[in-house]
Motif scaffolding. Structure first.
Motif, short mmCIF file in Angstrom:
data_model
loop_
_atom_site.label_atom_id
_atom_site.label_comp_id
_atom_site.label_asym_id
_atom_site.label_seq_id
_atom_site.Cartn_x
_atom_site.Cartn_y
_atom_site.Cartn_z
N TRP A 188 43.19 -0.96 -50.41
CA TRP A 188 43.29 -1.58 -48.85
C TRP A 188 42.54 -0.51 -47.95
CZ3 TRP A 188 43.34 -5.45 -45.75
CH2 TRP A 188 43.49 -5.47 -44.48
N ASN A 189 42.88 0.65 -47.99
CA ASN A 189 42.22 1.54 -47.24
C ASN A 189 40.59 1.96 -47.41
OD1 ASN A 189 44.53 1.92 -45.91
ND2 ASN A 189 44.94 4.00 -46.74
N ASN A 190 40.44 1.47 -48.66
CA ASN A 190 38.77 1.74 -49.18
C ASN A 190 38.04 0.43 -48.91
OD1 ASN A 190 38.99 4.46 -49.70
ND2 ASN A 190 39.55 3.88 -51.55
N ASP A 191 39.07 -0.74 -48.37
CA ASP A 191 38.32 -1.95 -48.05
C ASP A 191 37.37 -2.40 -49.33
OD1 ASP A 191 37.87 -4.11 -46.65
OD2 ASP A 191 36.63 -3.23 -45.32
N THR A 192 38.21 -2.36 -50.46
CA THR A 192 37.54 -2.92 -51.66
C THR A 192 37.77 -4.49 -51.49
OG1 THR A 192 39.59 -3.18 -52.90
CG2 THR A 192 38.34 -1.03 -53.04
N ASN A 193 37.26 -5.38 -52.23
CA ASN A 193 37.35 -6.91 -52.16
C ASN A 193 38.66 -7.42 -52.61
OD1 ASN A 193 36.77 -6.65 -54.91
ND2 ASN A 193 34.80 -7.58 -54.68
N ARG A 194 39.39 -6.68 -52.96
CA ARG A 194 40.89 -6.98 -53.28
C ARG A 194 41.39 -7.91 -52.50
NH1 ARG A 194 45.76 -3.20 -56.03
NH2 ARG A 194 47.25 -5.20 -56.22
N PHE A 195 41.40 -7.70 -51.32
CA PHE A 195 42.25 -8.44 -50.25
C PHE A 195 41.52 -9.15 -49.49
CE2 PHE A 195 44.58 -4.39 -51.31
CZ PHE A 195 45.68 -4.87 -51.54
N GLY A 196 40.20 -8.92 -49.11
CA GLY A 196 39.55 -9.92 -48.37
C GLY A 196 39.60 -9.70 -46.82
N ALA A 197 38.73 -10.37 -45.95
CA ALA A 197 38.74 -9.94 -44.55
C ALA A 197 39.59 -11.19 -43.95
CB ALA A 197 37.28 -10.06 -44.18
N VAL A 198 39.82 -10.78 -42.65
CA VAL A 198 40.67 -11.71 -41.78
C VAL A 198 40.12 -11.95 -40.47
CG1 VAL A 198 42.95 -12.24 -40.89
CG2 VAL A 198 42.95 -11.02 -42.76
N SER A 200 42.34 -5.65 -35.01
CA SER A 200 42.00 -4.36 -35.73
C SER A 200 42.99 -4.11 -36.89
CB SER A 200 42.19 -2.86 -35.11
OG SER A 200 41.40 -3.04 -34.05
N ARG A 201 42.24 -3.82 -38.20
CA ARG A 201 42.81 -3.68 -39.29
C ARG A 201 44.09 -2.40 -39.32
NH1 ARG A 201 41.17 -1.92 -44.04
NH2 ARG A 201 40.79 -3.09 -45.71
N ILE A 202 45.15 -2.76 -39.96
CA ILE A 202 45.87 -1.76 -39.98
C ILE A 202 45.93 -1.03 -41.19
CG2 ILE A 202 48.79 -1.00 -39.82
CD1 ILE A 202 49.00 -3.97 -38.44
N PRO A 203 45.78 0.37 -41.13
CA PRO A 203 45.53 1.03 -42.40
C PRO A 203 46.71 1.29 -42.93
CG PRO A 203 45.41 2.75 -40.37
CD PRO A 203 45.61 1.22 -39.88
N ALA A 204 46.89 1.65 -44.26
CA ALA A 204 48.13 1.73 -45.36
C ALA A 204 48.38 3.30 -45.02
CB ALA A 204 47.77 1.49 -46.40
N PRO A 205 49.92 3.55 -44.90
CA PRO A 205 50.07 5.00 -44.77
C PRO A 205 49.98 5.56 -46.20
CG PRO A 205 52.09 3.41 -44.49
CD PRO A 205 50.84 2.63 -44.34
N ASN A 206 49.72 6.66 -46.54
CA ASN A 206 49.48 7.33 -47.95
C ASN A 206 50.95 7.44 -48.37
OD1 ASN A 206 46.78 7.76 -48.16
ND2 ASN A 206 47.00 9.33 -46.71
N VAL A 207 50.87 7.13 -49.66
CA VAL A 207 52.21 7.22 -50.27
C VAL A 207 52.84 8.71 -50.45
CG1 VAL A 207 53.35 6.76 -52.54
CG2 VAL A 207 51.71 5.19 -51.72
#
Ligand code: MN
Length: 287
Positions: A261-271, A276-283
């Protein structure tokens, strides 16, 4: 025996939210793994704005008590959700969506946001979104029942279930003897007014948990009208790992989802929709 889970206040998308699941000691009810109640709040005071964010491994179930919500997702869906209707999004291996209060609706906004864990057999599959504008709705005496998922009485919801589940919205106007599946455990959440379950008073906003074994639930309002959201299902045996909006089985899966998600790979796609996109908190820690 009834276990009462008091709500924990959190903030989601700029409005106050009460969370009752997951909690220490009670992670799931059937495959239901997350229960939030948002509002009630006047949209003039604060309107929900949740920017694009991803999910994996769950169905999101959105149920409006009052107001309107606009759903947009990375499959291209754009759907207004109104009271009496159900949005069911299946994340599978990954989807992103955004939700915001409708700009044309006024007055109060009040909704229940639920997640259902997908089983191993479907959690890696393609994402999907379904809007159900009509759901089975019937009366028992003066009480009204809307079936969100699964079956109640002879009425079956058209919404997808990957495991044995039930979800229903009940409006109590008199005591109700409700037949339920004895193989299911159940949770009952009265969002507005206290109710009584088997004679025990349950405060509004709290979740009452009943283990499997009940064939009948004795419910009663404490005012002229009390709403209650019922969830239930066969106890879910798969061990979940949850982080932020992700539900998986291993820490590696969660770390990978954060990175994707944070690297904006094409796994999730665009909305669409402009939020604004919400960044994922690091694990850091896992729950
Ligand atoms: Mn979401």
């Amino acid at each position: 025996m009834i276990t009462v889970i008091a709500p924990k206040p959190v903030e989601v998308g700029g409005i106050p939210v009460q969370r009752v699941l997951p909690r220490a000691g009670r992670r799931t009810i059937g495959a239901w793994c997350f229960v939030d109640t948002a509002g009630p709040i006047d949209v003039e005071v604060a309107a929900m704005q949740v920017g694009p964010h991803p999910h994996i491994g769950i169905h999101t179930v959105s149920w409006m008590i009052a107001g309107e919500l606009v759903h947009r997702d990375s499959l291209g869906s754009e759907q207004v959700l109104r009271p009496g209707q159900l949005n069911l999004m299946s994340a599978g291996h990954g989807i992103a969506h955004a939700e915001q209060a409708s700009t044309t609706a006024s007055g109060s906004q009040h909704l229940v946001q639920l997640w259902v864990a997908q089983p191993e057999s479907t959690r890696h599959s393609s994402p999907d979104f379904a809007h159900h504008s009509e759901l089975p709705h019937f009366g028992i005496g003066a009480c009204e029942i809307t079936v969100l998922l699964g079956a109640m009485g002879n009425e079956l919801s058209p919404a997808r279930c990957d495991t044995p589940l039930v979800g229903a919205d009940l409006v109590l106007r008199e005591p109700l003897q409700l037949p339920v599946n004895p193989h299911f455990e159940h949770g009952l959440l009265p969002p507005d007014n206290d109710i009584a379950i088997h004679g025990q008073r349950i405060a509004a906003g709290s979740l009452a948990y009943l283990p499997a074994g009940h064939e009948m639930l004795s419910l009663a309002p404490t005012t002229s009208t009390s709403r209650v959201v019922l969830i239930g299902g066969e106890p879910f045996e798969e061990q979940l790992r949850m982080h932020w909006n992700f539900v998986a089985r291993t820490n590696n899966e969660l770390t990978q989802a954060v990175d994707d998600w944070n690297n904006d790979t094409n796994r999730f796609g665009a909305v669409g929709g402009g939020l604004s996109r919400i960044p994922a908190p690091n694990v850091v820690t896992f729950s």
